[in-house]
Design a protein around this motif. Structure first.
Motif, PDB file in Angstrom:
ATOM      1  N   ALA A  34      24.312 -20.274 -34.351  1.00  0.00           N
ATOM      2  CA  ALA A  34      23.423 -21.431 -34.431  1.00  0.00           C
ATOM      3  C   ALA A  34      22.104 -20.996 -35.044  1.00  0.00           C
ATOM      4  O   ALA A  34      21.518 -19.979 -34.630  1.00  0.00           O
ATOM      5  N   THR A  35      21.631 -21.755 -36.006  1.00  0.00           N
ATOM      6  CA  THR A  35      20.430 -21.386 -36.747  1.00  0.00           C
ATOM      7  C   THR A  35      19.344 -22.445 -36.599  1.00  0.00           C
ATOM      8  O   THR A  35      19.626 -23.612 -36.287  1.00  0.00           O
ATOM      9  N   PRO A  36      18.087 -22.055 -36.824  1.00  0.00           N
ATOM     10  CA  PRO A  36      16.981 -23.008 -36.704  1.00  0.00           C
ATOM     11  C   PRO A  36      17.127 -24.182 -37.666  1.00  0.00           C
ATOM     12  O   PRO A  36      17.709 -24.062 -38.739  1.00  0.00           O
ATOM     13  N   ARG A  53      20.637 -38.459 -32.708  1.00  0.00           N
ATOM     14  CA  ARG A  53      19.433 -38.604 -33.527  1.00  0.00           C
ATOM     15  C   ARG A  53      18.267 -37.813 -32.928  1.00  0.00           C
ATOM     16  O   ARG A  53      17.465 -37.222 -33.656  1.00  0.00           O
ATOM     17  N   THR A  54      18.178 -37.812 -31.598  1.00  0.00           N
ATOM     18  CA  THR A  54      17.132 -37.012 -30.949  1.00  0.00           C
ATOM     19  C   THR A  54      17.354 -35.537 -31.207  1.00  0.00           C
ATOM     20  O   THR A  54      16.407 -34.789 -31.489  1.00  0.00           O
ATOM     21  N   ALA A  55      18.607 -35.100 -31.130  1.00  0.00           N
ATOM     22  CA  ALA A  55      18.925 -33.699 -31.413  1.00  0.00           C
ATOM     23  C   ALA A  55      18.520 -33.332 -32.833  1.00  0.00           C
ATOM     24  O   ALA A  55      17.933 -32.258 -33.076  1.00  0.00           O
ATOM     25  N   GLU A  56      18.808 -34.206 -33.783  1.00  0.00           N
ATOM     26  CA  GLU A  56      18.435 -33.936 -35.175  1.00  0.00           C
ATOM     27  C   GLU A  56      16.916 -33.911 -35.353  1.00  0.00           C
ATOM     28  O   GLU A  56      16.389 -33.076 -36.104  1.00  0.00           O
ATOM     29  N   ASP A  57      16.220 -34.808 -34.670  1.00  0.00           N
ATOM     30  CA  ASP A  57      14.763 -34.837 -34.772  1.00  0.00           C
ATOM     31  C   ASP A  57      14.162 -33.535 -34.253  1.00  0.00           C
ATOM     32  O   ASP A  57      13.221 -32.985 -34.855  1.00  0.00           O
ATOM     33  N   LEU A  58      14.682 -33.031 -33.135  1.00  0.00           N
ATOM     34  CA  LEU A  58      14.156 -31.791 -32.563  1.00  0.00           C
ATOM     35  C   LEU A  58      14.498 -30.595 -33.447  1.00  0.00           C
ATOM     36  O   LEU A  58      13.689 -29.674 -33.597  1.00  0.00           O
ATOM     37  N   ALA A  59      15.674 -30.618 -34.041  1.00  0.00           N
ATOM     38  CA  ALA A  59      16.026 -29.549 -34.983  1.00  0.00           C
ATOM     39  C   ALA A  59      15.091 -29.575 -36.187  1.00  0.00           C
ATOM     40  O   ALA A  59      14.660 -28.521 -36.685  1.00  0.00           O
TER      41      ALA A  59
END
Length: 206
Positions: free
Chosen positions: A25-27, A170-176
């Motif tokens: 898993a990458t930033p 969508r929240t996961a993508e926003d935090l990523a």
């Protein structure tokens, strides 16, 4: 920070809790780990977070196998019976508890400000168990991400509560997008439904 698991397994009293599993898993990316519901997801989350001894394999964070480093930087989100809030609590009380765990101010005023800042102030008096599934997962991700040392989020089986996974995704993508490394554990069906692809699987080692 890059999180890598190489053939990691976890033993239980009566058999393996997690068969050898590999992932990277990458930033700034959301990495999906698909698998059947059960102890495997919990065991993997604990292994990634440096909170359980592995039977085989190795987990590294930016190349270091130091479990203490992972305990500092990896936040485990809603892991059943580990970091999941008690359902009987009000949303306000559950969030105050989670803020305290994140090392954030957790007074009534601070909790109200946290919820209000995310458009969730009206939910404060609801029982936590009655929250819509996407609200539950999104709030727990956001409070975990607010911990100063957090660089990695491991979100454990958010699809176990049903609902539309696209909303917490969508929240996961926003935090990523903010720079975090985000790992989402879910079932194969959820991963396929999200149409994001299955990046890694429980019990599959590279």
């Amino acid at each position: 920070m890059e999180l890598i698991a190489d053939g990691v397994s976890v033993a239980g009293l009566h058999g393996p809790l997690l068969l050898p599993t590999s992932l990277r898993a990458t930033p700034r990316q959301v990495t999906v780990v698909a698998g059947d519901p059960g102890h495997g997801h919990t065991a993997l989350a604990l292994a990634l977070g440096g909170r359980v001894t592995t039977a085989s394999g190795e987990v590294t964070l930016d190349g270091s196998p130091d479990a203490a480093l992972r305990r500092r930087h990896v936040s485990l989100v809603d892991v059943p019976d580990v970091t999941s809030p008690e359902d009987s609590l009000s949303v306000r009380a559950a969030m105050a508890e989670q803020l305290a765990l994140a090392g954030r101010p957790s007074s009534r005023a601070a909790t109200r400000a946290f919820l209000g800042g995310r458009g969730s102030g009206a939910l404060a008096t609801m029982r936590f168990e009655t929250l819509p599934s996407h609200e539950r997962t999104s709030l727990l991700m956001q409070v975990a991400a607010s911990r100063a040392a957090t660089t990695v989020l491991v979100v454990s089986a958010p699809d176990r509560f049903g609902g539309d996974p696209g909303r917490w995704w969508r929240t996961a993508e926003d935090l990523a997008a903010e720079g975090l490394t985000v790992v989402v554990q879910c079932t194969h069906a959820t991963a396929k439904g999200l149409a994001k692809g299955i990046h890694f699987e429980l019990g599959v080692s590279a």
